[in-house]
Design a protein around this motif. Structure first.
Motif, PDB file in Angstrom:
ATOM      1  N   HIS A 216       0.820  -1.220   0.000  1.00  0.00           N
ATOM      2  CA  HIS A 216       0.000   0.000   0.000  1.00  0.00           C
ATOM      3  C   HIS A 216       0.852   1.269   0.000  1.00  0.00           C
ATOM      4  CE1 HIS A 216      -4.024  -1.761   0.401  1.00  0.00           C
ATOM      5  NE2 HIS A 216      -3.444  -2.700   1.119  1.00  0.00           N
ATOM      6  N   ASP A 223      -7.275  -2.440  -1.502  1.00  0.00           N
ATOM      7  CA  ASP A 223      -8.139  -3.451  -0.898  1.00  0.00           C
ATOM      8  C   ASP A 223      -9.539  -3.222  -1.437  1.00  0.00           C
ATOM      9  OD1 ASP A 223      -6.014  -4.425   0.550  1.00  0.00           O
ATOM     10  OD2 ASP A 223      -6.477  -3.237   2.338  1.00  0.00           O
ATOM     11  N   GLU A 269      -5.129 -13.185   1.026  1.00  0.00           N
ATOM     12  CA  GLU A 269      -5.878 -11.927   1.033  1.00  0.00           C
ATOM     13  C   GLU A 269      -6.626 -11.768  -0.291  1.00  0.00           C
ATOM     14  OE1 GLU A 269      -3.551  -8.473   2.013  1.00  0.00           O
ATOM     15  OE2 GLU A 269      -3.103  -9.197   4.034  1.00  0.00           O
ATOM     16  N   TRP A 271      -8.917  -9.927  -1.044  1.00  0.00           N
ATOM     17  CA  TRP A 271      -9.346  -8.537  -1.252  1.00  0.00           C
ATOM     18  C   TRP A 271      -8.237  -7.620  -1.749  1.00  0.00           C
ATOM     19  CZ3 TRP A 271      -8.682 -11.029   3.421  1.00  0.00           C
ATOM     20  CH2 TRP A 271      -7.607 -10.598   4.192  1.00  0.00           C
ATOM     21  N   HIS A 272      -6.978  -8.076  -1.687  1.00  0.00           N
ATOM     22  CA  HIS A 272      -5.842  -7.183  -1.948  1.00  0.00           C
ATOM     23  C   HIS A 272      -5.335  -7.358  -3.389  1.00  0.00           C
ATOM     24  CE1 HIS A 272      -2.019  -5.063  -0.660  1.00  0.00           C
ATOM     25  NE2 HIS A 272      -1.619  -5.688  -1.768  1.00  0.00           N
TER      26      HIS A 272
HETATM   27 ZN   LIG Z   1      -4.150  -4.621   1.275  1.00  0.00          ZN
END
Ligand SMILES: [Zn+2]
Length: 278
Positions: A216, A223, A269, A271-272
């Motif tokens: 990030h 995300d 993850e 979502w990432h």
């Molecule tokens: Zn993330």
């Protein structure tokens, strides 16, 4: 300020965003923002420091007490610190006017201070096959996130996110941003807040990347969520949004960074997503 010029200007311990993008809960803050061009914020937690109106001579309204200003931002009274922040903001704007396509990043010395302060060893990156990620000096406004906070990404990633979101919507799938750019200082702030609640550094590292090592920081990672689904949970992989992303995200340059069994030892993850052309 035109919307296409809405940018985050990133400094060592503070950042500046267009005042029009910020919300003030208290009336006095809302009034100060309405009269301002820029808002200076503390990077560790986004606390509002000063509302700045540029012009022939810059004026500002202080929004936080002296002890809220980052200690290493500058010395002196909060008025003098605000003056230092405003000077840096004006310099950066002049620089951008001269070289609008600058992709320069901030130096990495600040992040080493954060890592030392947390006692995170120098081989963290090697052990996790992760590199330090420098922060861009300038980021583009990429719309609002699920929580109506302004979202910032590198300009090309912001454009790709906007195209991908529109394409998903055309297929009846709603994608929401949960989080985009996060600074080293903000990541260190997450550690500070969790430690204040009694968590140890090792425990926090199970869930959060060490400051400096999160994708990030680079302004290309995002995300993603979808309405009705909790943020950043593995259950996201069961949604229509995730099925759509698996099929189509690659067409827009987005890649799932942490699939199951990734070489970084980071939990799965779904979502990432990261825009890889950065
Ligand atoms: Zn993330």
């Amino acid at each position: 300020m035109l919307q296409r010029d809405w940018r985050l200007l990133n400094f060592d311990t503070v950042d500046a965003i267009p005042a029009a993008l910020a919300r003030g809960r208290a009336n006095a803050v809302a009034r100060a923002l309405a009269q301002a061009d820029w808002l200076l914020r503390r990077k560790t937690d986004g606390r509002y420091l000063a509302a700045v109106r540029l012009g022939v001579s810059a004026r500002w309204q202080l929004l936080a007490p002296a002890n809220a200003w980052p200690r290493d931002a500058a010395c002196g009274t909060r008025g003098q610190r605000a003056q230092t922040g405003v000077d840096a903001l004006q310099r950066r704007l002049r620089e951008l006017a001269a070289r609008p396509a600058s992709h320069a990043t901030l130096p990495l010395d600040g992040v080493r201070r954060h890592l030392d302060a947390l006692g995170i060893s120098a081989d963290y990156g090697r052990r996790h096959a992760l590199d330090l990620v420098p922060e861009p000096r300038v980021l583009a406004f990429a719309g609002f996130d699920r929580y109506r906070r302004p979202l910032f990404l590198q300009a090309a990633a912001a454009a790709a996110w906007s195209r991908m979101r529109a394409a998903a919507a055309a297929d009846g799938v709603r994608l929401e941003a949960i989080s985009g750019f996060r600074s080293h200082a903000y990541q260190a702030g997450i550690f500070a807040r969790k430690r204040a609640r009694g968590q140890g550094v090792e425990e926090i590292l199970q869930v959060n990347a060490a400051p400096g090592y999160s994708e990030h920081h680079g302004g290309c990672a995002l995300d993603v969520g979808t309405p009705g689904e909790p943020a950043a949970q593995e259950s996201f992989e069961k949604t229509a949004a995730f099925a759509w992303l698996k099929m189509r995200a690659g067409d827009f340059g987005f890649v799932l960074s942490y699939p199951r069994g990734n070489p970084h030892g980071i939990v799965y993850e779904p979502w990432h997503w990261c825009w890889r052309a950065c």
